[in-house]
Design an enzyme around this catalytic site. Structure first.
Site, PDB file in Angstrom:
ATOM      1  CG  ASP A  25      13.326  13.457   1.860  1.00 43.46           C
ATOM      2  OD1 ASP A  25      12.187  13.504   2.651  1.00 43.46           O
ATOM      3  OD2 ASP A  25      13.335  12.883   1.006  1.00 43.46           O
TER       4      ASP A  25
ATOM      5  CB  SER B 128       3.044  -2.182  -4.793  1.00 42.67           C
ATOM      6  OG  SER B 128       1.577  -2.806  -4.379  1.00 42.67           O
TER       7      SER B 128
ATOM      8  CE1 TYR C 183       0.797   1.110  -2.866  1.00 41.64           C
ATOM      9  CE2 TYR C 183       2.391   2.637  -2.452  1.00 41.64           C
ATOM     10  CZ  TYR C 183       2.016   1.463  -2.478  1.00 41.64           C
ATOM     11  OH  TYR C 183       3.082   0.354  -2.229  1.00 41.64           O
TER      12      TYR C 183
ATOM     13  CE  LYS D 186       5.719   2.111  -3.925  1.00 42.54           C
ATOM     14  NZ  LYS D 186       7.001   1.947  -3.337  1.00 42.54           N
TER      15      LYS D 186
ATOM     16  CG  LEU E 204      -6.613  -8.744   7.821  1.00 35.87           C
ATOM     17  CD1 LEU E 204      -8.100  -8.206   8.269  1.00 35.87           C
ATOM     18  CD2 LEU E 204      -6.794  -9.879   6.932  1.00 35.87           C
TER      19      LEU E 204
ATOM     20  NE  ARG F  88      -9.547  -1.447   2.167  1.00 42.71           N
ATOM     21  CZ  ARG F  88      -8.463  -2.151   2.793  1.00 42.71           C
ATOM     22  NH1 ARG F  88      -7.987  -1.358   3.956  1.00 42.71           N
ATOM     23  NH2 ARG F  88      -7.743  -2.957   2.132  1.00 42.71           N
TER      24      ARG F  88
HETATM   25  C1  WQD Z   1      -6.390  -7.217   2.846  1.00 40.48           C
HETATM   26  C2  WQD Z   1      -7.599  -7.638   2.897  1.00 40.48           C
HETATM   27  C3  WQD Z   1      -9.315  -6.090   3.101  1.00 40.48           C
HETATM   28  C4  WQD Z   1      -8.236  -4.220   6.824  1.00 40.48           C
HETATM   29  C5  WQD Z   1      -2.467  -2.851   0.645  1.00 40.48           C
HETATM   30  C6  WQD Z   1      -1.937  -2.086  -0.403  1.00 40.48           C
HETATM   31  C7  WQD Z   1      -0.667  -2.882  -1.114  1.00 40.48           C
HETATM   32  C8  WQD Z   1       0.232  -3.291  -0.020  1.00 40.48           C
HETATM   33  C9  WQD Z   1      -0.410  -4.019   0.981  1.00 40.48           C
HETATM   34  C10 WQD Z   1       1.504  -1.310   0.082  1.00 40.48           C
HETATM   35  C11 WQD Z   1      -8.793  -6.877   2.164  1.00 40.48           C
HETATM   36  C12 WQD Z   1      -9.460  -6.727   4.232  1.00 40.48           C
HETATM   37  C13 WQD Z   1      -8.353  -5.034   5.753  1.00 40.48           C
HETATM   38  C14 WQD Z   1      -9.375  -4.402   7.751  1.00 40.48           C
HETATM   39  C15 WQD Z   1     -10.504  -5.857   6.469  1.00 40.48           C
HETATM   40  N1  WQD Z   1       0.656  -1.960   0.670  1.00 40.48           N
HETATM   41  N2  WQD Z   1      -9.359  -5.844   5.480  1.00 40.48           N
HETATM   42  N3  WQD Z   1     -10.611  -5.185   7.497  1.00 40.48           N
HETATM   43  O1  WQD Z   1      -5.310  -3.522   0.600  1.00 40.48           O
HETATM   44  O2  WQD Z   1      -4.660  -5.720   0.013  1.00 40.48           O
HETATM   45  O3  WQD Z   1      -3.157  -3.985  -0.104  1.00 40.48           O
HETATM   46  O4  WQD Z   1      -1.558  -3.275   1.576  1.00 40.48           O
HETATM   47  O5  WQD Z   1       2.380  -1.469  -0.767  1.00 40.48           O
HETATM   48  O6  WQD Z   1      -0.198  -1.885  -1.972  1.00 40.48           O
HETATM   49  O7  WQD Z   1      -2.881  -1.944  -1.406  1.00 40.48           O
HETATM   50  O8  WQD Z   1      -4.087  -4.940   2.215  1.00 40.48           O
HETATM   51  O9  WQD Z   1      -4.163  -5.696   4.505  1.00 40.48           O
HETATM   52  O10 WQD Z   1      -5.430  -3.515   3.723  1.00 40.48           O
HETATM   53  O11 WQD Z   1      -6.423  -5.706   3.125  1.00 40.48           O
HETATM   54  O12 WQD Z   1     -11.549  -6.592   5.869  1.00 40.48           O
HETATM   55  O13 WQD Z   1      -9.634  -3.716   8.797  1.00 40.48           O
HETATM   56  O14 WQD Z   1      -8.140  -7.274   4.147  1.00 40.48           O
HETATM   57  O15 WQD Z   1     -10.613  -5.495   2.269  1.00 40.48           O
HETATM   58  O16 WQD Z   1      -9.629  -7.692   1.294  1.00 40.48           O
HETATM   59  P1  WQD Z   1      -4.603  -4.707   0.750  1.00 40.48           P
HETATM   60  P2  WQD Z   1      -4.937  -4.844   3.540  1.00 40.48           P
END
Ligand code: WQD
Length: 336
Positions: free
Chosen positions: A58, A124, A148, A152, A199, A291
């Site tokens: 760690d 980020s 989170y 950062k 996503l 969300r």
């Molecule tokens: C992308 C888009 C959702 C899931 C996060 C963190 C960021 C980085 C990347 C760490 C958005 C939409 C998502 C789903 C959906 N992580 N969505 N259905 O939230 O932009 O960024 O991950 O460093 O710091 O904040 O990424 O992929 O979660 O979402 O509609 O099942 O997809 O609303 O518009 P996000 P995401």
């Protein structure tokens, strides 16, 4: 050069390791395997033909980190280790501060003890919070809106104070937008435990039949098709950005924050359609409520990385989907 990668068997760390080794660097991977698997090191050896050094531990174990830096004569560090789920950070803030902030303090203390003062930090775009203008450039005000993102931002500011106090430090904080995709070999990729928050891995599990349908979080945003827009960047482009940042720090001291994005945004539905083209099947989806904490649109002004690092992303959305699909069909979820 010999580079210590904390969190080196994770998603971004492992892809960066593959690029560094292929560029002729030696790498030492330090990981506690809280969100990754040790067998990534074996798969990296299959990709690069080189064994990488893997240390289980760690980053908060300062003596261990110091010993690693000394034993392997590391010349610089890329710091990936940390917790990274936005939603989870709201329910476990103390774990996020302990892992992300305390972990970084421990790391830079060990680096100071061994006079290793070149650091690339995995930051980020979440540090920008709600946009005051778009695209986000590095001058955009920072105002994280979740624990989170705040960890950062605290780390970035702590590292800037460190550089201001001691000009021998060389630090690049790389602000990732949305990393997706996988290594072209299909041997390493994003392998979240449980139901994916993000996503692309969620879509991949729907395409492979593991999950029934995609929930589209919000279809009433002020965007062309009503769904959220993000700057998806291929993880191999991101990895190459780290290689460029290490080289930049060999020539430049001081502190820099640098966006790593493509400068192009895609909506949720555009990503879904791109993935349908890749897997050649219709993907079921349902409109769901927004969300909490999501911003409508996020994409990068990527010009500083081009000017400072001589780096630009060049892989497109179809590359991102195709590599994700290859990984999903090959290994994802089956990796030990
Ligand atoms: C992308 C888009 C959702 C899931 C996060 C963190 C960021 C980085 C990347 C760490 C958005 C939409 C998502 C789903 C959906 N992580 N969505 N259905 O939230 O932009 O960024 O991950 O460093 O710091 O904040 O990424 O992929 O979660 O979402 O509609 O099942 O997809 O609303 O518009 P996000 P995401």
């Amino acid at each position: 050069m010999t580079i210590l990668l904390t969190g080196g068997t994770g998603f971004i760390g492992s892809h960066t390791a593959s690029v560094l080794v292929e560029a002729g660097h030696n790498v030492v991977l330090l990981d506690n395997f809280s969100n990754s698997s040790p067998d990534v090191a074996d798969r990296l050896a299959r990709i690069t033909g080189e064994r990488v050094v893997l240390v289980k531990g760690d980053v908060r174990d300062t003596p261990l980190v110091r010993d690693c830096l000394e034993q392997y004569a590391c010349t610089s560090v890329i710091h990936f280790a940390g917790l990274k789920a936005v939603g989870e950070s709201a329910s476990r803030p103390l774990d996020y501060y302990a892992s992300n902030v305390q972990g970084t303090i421990s790391l830079v203390q060990a680096m100071n003890m061994t006079a290793v003062r070149s650091l690339v930090f995995s930051s980020s775009a979440t540090v920008y919070g709600v946009s005051q203008y778009l695209p986000y450039d590095e001058k955009h005000p920072t105002a994280a809106i979740n624990p989170y993102g705040r960890t950062k931002l605290h780390v970035e500011e702590m590292l800037k104070d460190l550089c201001d106090s001691d000009p021998s430090w060389r630090i690049a904080c790389l602000r990732y937008f949305n990393p997706v995709g996988a290594h072209p070999s299909g041997l390493i990729g994003e392998d979240p435990q449980g139901i994916p928050n993000n996503l692309m891995p969620f879509i991949a599990k729907v395409a492979s039949g593991v999950l029934p349908e995609v929930n589209v979080f919000g279809t009433d945003y002020e965007t062309p098709d009503g769904t959220g827009i993000r700057d998806y960047i291929h993880v191999m482009d991101l990895a190459e950005g780290h290689l460029a940042a290490v080289a930049y720090l060999e020539r430049n001291a001081g502190w820099q924050a640098i966006n790593l994005g493509t400068g192009r945004g895609y909506s949720v539905l555009e990503v879904l359609r791109a993935f349908e083209r890749t897997c050649m099947r219709t993907l079921p989806w349902v409109a769901a409520s927004r969300r909490p904490g999501d911003v409508p649109t996020s994409y990068a002004n990527a010009s500083k990385a081009a000017e400072l690092l001589g780096w630009r992303a060049h892989r497109d959305l179809d590359d991102m989907c195709a590599s994700t699909w290859r990984w999903q069909c090959n290994v994802a979820g089956k990796a030990t």
